[in-house]
Design an enzyme around this catalytic site. Structure first.
Site, mmCIF file in Angstrom:
data_model
loop_
_atom_site.group_PDB
_atom_site.id
_atom_site.type_symbol
_atom_site.label_atom_id
_atom_site.label_comp_id
_atom_site.label_asym_id
_atom_site.label_seq_id
_atom_site.Cartn_x
_atom_site.Cartn_y
_atom_site.Cartn_z
ATOM 1 N N LEU A 37 0.846 -1.198 0.000
ATOM 2 C CA LEU A 37 0.000 0.000 0.000
ATOM 3 C C LEU A 37 0.876 1.242 0.000
ATOM 4 O O LEU A 37 2.079 1.175 0.220
ATOM 5 C CB LEU A 37 -0.920 -0.036 1.226
ATOM 6 C CG LEU A 37 -1.928 -1.192 1.187
ATOM 7 C CD1 LEU A 37 -2.515 -1.436 2.568
ATOM 8 C CD2 LEU A 37 -3.030 -0.902 0.177
ATOM 9 N N CYS A 53 4.001 7.106 -4.017
ATOM 10 C CA CYS A 53 4.781 7.998 -3.148
ATOM 11 C C CYS A 53 6.017 7.315 -2.571
ATOM 12 O O CYS A 53 7.128 7.753 -2.809
ATOM 13 C CB CYS A 53 3.887 8.586 -2.057
ATOM 14 S SG CYS A 53 4.827 9.280 -0.694
ATOM 15 N N CYS A 94 7.243 10.798 -4.064
ATOM 16 C CA CYS A 94 7.615 11.787 -3.035
ATOM 17 C C CYS A 94 8.828 11.369 -2.217
ATOM 18 O O CYS A 94 9.639 12.207 -1.838
ATOM 19 C CB CYS A 94 6.479 12.120 -2.067
ATOM 20 S SG CYS A 94 4.917 11.351 -2.344
ATOM 21 N N HIS A 120 7.342 0.325 2.273
ATOM 22 C CA HIS A 120 6.193 -0.472 1.834
ATOM 23 C C HIS A 120 5.712 -1.380 2.966
ATOM 24 O O HIS A 120 4.516 -1.491 3.234
ATOM 25 C CB HIS A 120 6.574 -1.344 0.636
ATOM 26 C CG HIS A 120 7.075 -0.578 -0.539
ATOM 27 N ND1 HIS A 120 7.925 -1.108 -1.468
ATOM 28 C CD2 HIS A 120 6.851 0.698 -0.946
ATOM 29 C CE1 HIS A 120 8.192 -0.204 -2.406
ATOM 30 N NE2 HIS A 120 7.547 0.900 -2.099
ATOM 31 N N PHE A 137 13.024 31.634 18.531
ATOM 32 C CA PHE A 137 14.126 32.290 17.834
ATOM 33 C C PHE A 137 15.368 31.402 17.873
ATOM 34 O O PHE A 137 15.644 30.802 18.892
ATOM 35 C CB PHE A 137 14.402 33.628 18.520
ATOM 36 C CG PHE A 137 15.377 34.505 17.822
ATOM 37 C CD1 PHE A 137 14.999 35.224 16.705
ATOM 38 C CD2 PHE A 137 16.682 34.601 18.269
ATOM 39 C CE1 PHE A 137 15.902 36.050 16.056
ATOM 40 C CE2 PHE A 137 17.586 35.427 17.620
ATOM 41 C CZ PHE A 137 17.200 36.146 16.519
#
Lengths: 518, 518
Positions: free
Chosen positions: B74, B78, B83, B133, B496
């Site tokens: 599944l 990607c 990706c 995977h 910061f």
């Protein structure tokens, strides 16, 4: 030197600051509009983050502030000795760590730590910092329109009057913003050469340390220690309490703490928690540190370099004597939520008033003083805020820990990466810039956890180890305070591969009527 | 192979997927609870981001989804080809860039780009991707409780029926989630060896390219091109329109665009905007590309490596034939805001329905289909979303550009870094991991801009070049939609040195009744 009628660029400011530093210019740098007859609404004594932002805010509201500072630049210790070099060191630590783990693979050469020098990086910072100073002076004058006198010691005369150089200035209000310095604990030998704090490290280091002992367990200890270790300088931290469990840090989740501290140890740092530093040894120059460990054993650590990281204290004696302001039990100036001291018309801001000694606090209490001085009642709430520190990672957290949330709400759910119950580390990067690790050492990419109140479905805490999430945690802090729910998170638009996966993990659970951990 | 009654760990899943890949296992991987007599609420045809998240959401709501996929895992393209390798390449591009700029300074060795190999990184990815995977299979089964059949081609029979391997499954609804592939333009010679798209690049590259020509100006062109160039592979982009100004990207601020594209050129990439690719030259293997430039001149670029980056198209012919669903003018499946196609009971999600071909869209339209199927009317608004791409920087933006905001609101203010009117670059890092640059090449640390409607004081756009802000832009998108003002930003707690400085810059202006640029 009157500068109000001239516009200095960055290069000119930088040159002027350099001339002050080498003693060529000794006079005050005066940026005051003599043609303006308006009275001063406030004098900010100290032009660091708190004073500078306070003055800028007051000016933006239409008031007239004056900032005075003994240094020839505004911005205070941050760009001079503190946050900026800290970030330079932390970037180096991360990069050195990356080059070590990848040493000899892909395009990475065999990592040679003899080339990584603490002194080189400090020298780079020292030679370049005046450009940041120049920018502060330029922005404050040209963009913010704030008047100031720099390179001049200020003497507070009374609650309306400050003498600076040859002038005497009177204002409706005083805002004290003179900061804090490293607290020097009473340890025999602490004045020996080779013992530094974060400020003297920048100013005075003139040799390459070979071994380091850090006394204290503060953020500075973890941040600078991780950098020293990454350069190949074998570093030992002597901390009185477990790291990240001291009183100065709030809401540190235990899983996050374990990931962080064990990561430091995995990189070769020695951490002695619950230890006591007994003596700095050596003739003129430090040669060792004697300490007692948690089990009672005494050890002597050979070292030529000691960093004190035992927290900070404000220098308030003069202010107490002159103004009679009250201090709290730790020696910080006592203020109310409007930044008012015990003396009418006198405000105190920044590190002078105690923790958190963070930039947002400094700047926001400057703003708070300004608004109240200008007649807009405004209170500052410092009870909840996001926080961060660096090791070779960036570590950020906001809201409640898992345990705190469980105690407060009873029924909570946790979504985390990596998930519990896996037989091996997952190859998904859990932070920015850790994709190579994902394919080679997935156990070190990072760690993340979000905690929700199961009943209200609200996010109540978020925790991340790795890079790339710090910026987001500023906004998560705001969203948590506004009661953001797992459902709202699940409807946001993630930018995949996001450093933290809270949005998509929320979406995987948000469909549930009764929420479950993930 | 029935897997429903066993729990496979990551290592076991990985091994099983490997055995499929080498042809040792050919049968379907079936995770179906045969003891459950409940009817299927939906069959998700395709288990990529859209199908998997849709199924997970539907399951979380108490429904019963079935996911079918031809691959043995599944997650779709990607983690397999898109990706994840893109992020691996982009991390490498950033790191190589960093090592180049710092070459021979501090601890950085002389950079030797002969050691940087495209093929090596692709091989690393290819050999490691099965772990991701495995995680997808594990999470979907063990954590999300979703049933699936993998490693089996599905045939859609009608709007309720799908045949998979030996079985036939019937459900109340179908959710089509079969994705898209690179559109191959009609250019003579495009089938020659040495011509790749993002998918075949991963599967088929078996030599080290020496020069690269990229056909197209998409995100893939910019992202992969920046990586190739960073490895030392001289890269040319042939784009029909100016980069980042194509129709697939919305709200690209011109200042941001200029910083990004000129940064690519400064790193040696050749970018031919408004050019046409005429022919791929060579015998069997590509040897060159003939193109017409904006000025009408024809050139021939020598190259042994061509990447097609001309956008994507869905494979819909089968679905049109079987179901008669309607397509839009670009060939994507037409859906309404509930993800319903023209055929009752049939939904379409993910890349199949067109742009933006982004992860959040895929997952959220999966969720949208699930909610509607489960009887909760839910519409997805894709009119506004944050976006990003990589060069050697990470580039993120959300909301309106300066020009769009000016046209819409008339009176706007802009706060930006670096500010206008400086005589030299400021030495403040404008992104994460750019502190070394701040001290050596401040002009390349990054760029940032926030745009406000001056009247309502609302933030209407934010733009950033550099690293570290992507995560935050997810939440800024949410906050912009909720009307966050400069005043509220100024009251947040910044961490910061934040990669973008919007909070503190807002605070420097928020005191003003009539706002000014900064």
């Amino acid at each position: 030197m009157q500068l109000n009628n001239v516009t200095l660029g960055i290069a000119e400011w930088r040159d002027l600051i350099r001339r002050v530093e080498i003693g060529e210019v000794r006079e005050p740098l005066v940026n005051i509009d003599d043609s303006d007859a308006a009275p001063w609404d406030a004098i900010f004594v100290g032009g660091g983050a708190a004073g500078r932002f306070g003055a800028a805010y007051l000016k933006a509201m239409g008031g007239r502030p004056l900032v005075v500072d003994r240094w020839p630049f505004l911005g205070g210790s941050c760009p001079h000795q503190a946050c900026v070099p800290h970030h330079l060191f932390s970037e180096a630590a991360r990069e050195l760590d990356y080059m070590r783990w990848n040493s000899g693979t892909l395009w990475f050469p065999k990592f040679d730590d003899s080339t990584a020098s603490i002194l080189d990086l400090i020298s780079l910072f020292r030679s370049g910092r005046a450009a940041a100073h120049a920018f502060m002076n330029w922005q404050t004058k040209e963009q913010l329109g704030v008047e100031y006198v720099l390179n001049a010691e200020a003497t507070v005369i009374d609650c309306h009057t400050v003498n600076v150089a040859d002038g005497s200035y009177t204002a409706r209000n005083l805002v004290l913003a003179t900061g804090a310095q490293t607290a020097h604990p009473r340890i025999p030998g602490i004045r020996k050469r080779g013992v530094f704090d974060f400020a003297s490290l920048i100013e005075d280091l003139d040799y390459e340390p070979t071994k380091c002992v850090i006394v204290g367990g503060s953020k500075v200890a973890m941040e600078y220690g991780s950098f020293f270790q990454a350069t190949g300088c074998q570093t030992t931290i002597l901390s009185r309490s477990p790291l990240m469990r001291g009183t100065s840090l709030h809401h540190v989740d235990e899983d996050l703490r374990i990931f962080v501290v064990s990561g430091m140890r995995a990189r070769g740092l020695t951490v002695h928690e619950d230890s006591a530093t007994l003596e700095i040894l050596g003739d003129e120059h430090v040669e060792g540190v004697r300490a007692r460990l948690a089990d009672g054993a005494e050890i002597v650590l050979d070292t030529d370099f000691v960093l004190l990281a035992t927290g900070e204290l404000p220098a308030t004696a003069e202010l107490v004597r002159t103004l009679g302001i009250e201090l709290d039990e730790h020696g910080f100036v006592e203020v109310d939520t409007q930044m008012r001291t015990s003396v009418a018309g006198v405000y105190a801001v920044g590190d002078l008033i105690g923790s958190p000694l963070e930039m947002f606090k400094a700047r926001k209490c400057g703003m708070t003083a300004a608004r109240n001085i200008m007649g807009e009642p405004y209170t500052l709430d410092l009870s909840q805020y996001p926080d961060f520190l660096h090791t070779t990672y960036e570590v950020t957290w906001v809201g409640l820990t898992e345990q705190e949330a469980r105690e407060k709400y009873g029924e909570i759910i946790v979504i985390q990466m990596p998930p519990n119950g896996l037989d091996q580390p997952i190859p998904l990067p859990l932070a920015e810039g850790s994709m190579l690790y994902a394919f080679t050492r997935p156990e070190i990419t990072g760690y993340q956890k979000a905690v929700f109140d199961a009943r209200s479905r609200r996010l109540v805490g978020a925790h991340h180890v790795g890079f790339g999430a710090k910026d987001a945690f500023q906004y998560l802090d705001h969203l948590i305070k506004r009661g953001i729910t797992i459902d709202e998170l699940g409807e946001m638009n993630e930018l995949f591969l996001n450093p933290e996966h809270f949005i998509q993990l929320s979406r995987l659970r948000a469909g549930q009527h009764a929420l479950h951990d993930l």
